[in-house]
Scaffold this motif. Structure first.
Motif, short mmCIF file in Angstrom:
data_model
loop_
_atom_site.label_atom_id
_atom_site.label_comp_id
_atom_site.label_asym_id
_atom_site.label_seq_id
_atom_site.Cartn_x
_atom_site.Cartn_y
_atom_site.Cartn_z
N VAL A 146 0.85 -1.19 0.00
CA VAL A 146 0.00 0.00 0.00
C VAL A 146 0.89 1.24 0.00
O VAL A 146 1.80 1.35 0.83
N LEU A 196 0.50 5.27 0.28
CA LEU A 196 -0.43 6.35 0.60
C LEU A 196 0.32 7.66 0.41
O LEU A 196 1.41 7.86 0.96
N ALA A 239 -4.77 13.28 2.72
CA ALA A 239 -4.32 12.32 1.72
C ALA A 239 -4.70 12.76 0.31
O ALA A 239 -5.70 13.44 0.10
N ILE A 247 -4.15 6.84 -3.07
CA ILE A 247 -3.77 5.56 -2.46
C ILE A 247 -3.64 4.53 -3.57
O ILE A 247 -4.51 4.41 -4.42
N MET A 288 4.60 3.90 2.85
CA MET A 288 4.29 2.56 2.33
C MET A 288 4.24 1.53 3.44
O MET A 288 4.98 1.63 4.42
N PHE A 289 3.37 0.56 3.24
CA PHE A 289 3.37 -0.60 4.15
C PHE A 289 2.86 -1.83 3.42
O PHE A 289 2.28 -1.73 2.34
#
Lengths: 101, 101
Positions: free
Chosen positions: A5, A7, A53, A56, A93-94
């Protein structure tokens, strides 16, 4: 299934960011080996009104081994290098493991 | 397609959070009218090592009108009320429009 992910918080110049993101970065990311699915979404608001944000992106792989291999591949390194060139200060990021619901 | 994204940072007591989240909150959220798809994923790491995030949930609707209607419905309000009871300080929410890639 696992996903990477990314973001992005709102950039100073959204038009310039979007151009670099969609014209150059996404095509590079789509070349990553083992990529099962890619979903990019533009943030359009929040229950509280505004959101910090901007975008995504989620890149799906069969498992963490495939995700790790993709990031270490020449295509993954090229996508990461490109990203760091224009979005390093905006991106977080993750890795996440999709659960049955 | 649009989605309501709920990003949770790591709670103090993950086991307690997960119990309330999976046993009570997710079943309530799944009752929201117009919900097309729900994806819940557990954060398992990050390129930088650790991530402050714990979980990411995405609820998909056909358009913003459907998403807004779902949040204003009795089922949506019940899910939101439940969430605020155990996760108010961990959750960040935003709306995003899925783009073709």
């Amino acid at each position: 299934m696992v996903k990477l992910v990314a973001l992005y918080r709102k950039p100073e110049n959204a038009a310039d960011f979007d151009r670099q993101y969609f014209d150059t970065h996404v095509p590079l990311a789509l070349k990553m080996p083992g990529l099962v699915k890619c979903e990019v979404a533009r943030v359009v608001g929040a229950p509280a009104g505004e959101s910090p944000a901007h975008m995504i992106a989620e890149l799906y792989f069969n498992d963490m081994a495939a995700l790790t291999a993709a990031m270490g591949s020449p295509e993954g390194k090229a996508a990461a290098k490109n990203l760091m060139g224009f979005a390093a200060k905006y991106v977080t990021m993750f890795f996440a493991e999709v659960r049955p619901t």
